[in-house]
Design a protein around this motif. Structure first.
Motif, short mmCIF file in Angstrom:
data_model
loop_
_atom_site.label_atom_id
_atom_site.label_comp_id
_atom_site.label_asym_id
_atom_site.label_seq_id
_atom_site.Cartn_x
_atom_site.Cartn_y
_atom_site.Cartn_z
N GLN A 20 7.49 109.50 -4.77
CA GLN A 20 8.60 108.56 -4.92
C GLN A 20 8.14 107.15 -4.52
OE1 GLN A 20 12.12 109.71 -2.81
NE2 GLN A 20 13.33 108.01 -3.62
N GLN A 23 6.04 105.72 -7.33
CA GLN A 23 6.89 105.27 -8.43
C GLN A 23 7.54 103.93 -8.10
OE1 GLN A 23 5.75 107.11 -10.97
NE2 GLN A 23 7.82 107.18 -11.75
N THR A 24 8.02 103.78 -6.89
CA THR A 24 8.66 102.54 -6.47
C THR A 24 7.67 101.38 -6.52
OG1 THR A 24 10.16 103.78 -5.03
CG2 THR A 24 9.93 101.42 -4.60
N LEU A 26 4.89 101.19 -8.34
CA LEU A 26 4.54 100.91 -9.73
C LEU A 26 5.62 100.12 -10.44
CD1 LEU A 26 2.86 104.24 -10.91
CD2 LEU A 26 1.78 102.02 -10.58
N GLU A 27 6.87 100.47 -10.22
CA GLU A 27 7.98 99.74 -10.84
C GLU A 27 8.01 98.29 -10.37
OE1 GLU A 27 10.04 100.64 -13.32
OE2 GLU A 27 8.83 102.47 -13.43
N SER A 28 7.74 98.08 -9.09
CA SER A 28 7.74 96.71 -8.59
C SER A 28 6.60 95.91 -9.19
CB SER A 28 7.67 96.69 -7.06
OG SER A 28 6.38 97.02 -6.61
N LYS A 30 5.19 96.49 -12.18
CA LYS A 30 5.53 96.26 -13.58
C LYS A 30 6.46 95.06 -13.71
CE LYS A 30 5.29 100.98 -15.31
NZ LYS A 30 6.12 102.10 -15.83
N GLY A 31 7.45 95.01 -12.85
CA GLY A 31 8.42 93.92 -12.90
C GLY A 31 7.79 92.56 -12.66
N GLU A 32 6.74 92.53 -11.86
CA GLU A 32 6.09 91.26 -11.55
C GLU A 32 5.05 90.87 -12.59
OE1 GLU A 32 4.48 91.36 -7.61
OE2 GLU A 32 6.38 91.97 -6.73
#
Length: 73
Positions: A20, A23-24, A26-28, A30-32
Motif C-alpha cells: 500500500q 502504491q501511494t 508511485l501515485e504521488s 506520477k502526479g508530479e
C-alpha cells in the motif's frame, strides 16, 4: 527521522502495508512527473496538422489517387 530509520521501520511493516505504501508513493510520483512529460511530448507535435500547400478538397483526392497509383505499380 533519517532515510535509514524510515527504511528500517518500513521493513518491519506487514507485506500488505508495504504494498500500500509503494502504491501511494508511485501515485504521488506520477502526479508530479506526468504533467511535465505530457507537456514535453505534446510540444513535439506542434504543427503536425499544418499543410505545406494550401490545397483544395479535390486536390487532396487527386494527390491520394496518385499516391495509391504509384504505390501499387
Amino acid at each position: 527521522m533519517t532515510l535509514q530509520e524510515l527504511q528500517k521501520q518500513i521493513l518491519q511493516l506487514p507485506t500488505s502495508d508495504r504494498w500500500q505504501l509503494v502504491q501511494t508513493i508511485l501515485e504521488s510520483l506520477k502526479g508530479e512527473t506526468l504533467p511535465m512529460l505530457k507537456l514535453r511530448d505534446l510540444s513535439r507535435l506542434r504543427g503536425i496538422a499544418k499543410s505545406s500547400v494550401a490545397a483544395g478538397h479535390n486536390d487532396s483526392k487527386e494527390d491520394y489517387a496518385t499516391y495509391l497509383t504509384e504505390k501499387y505499380k
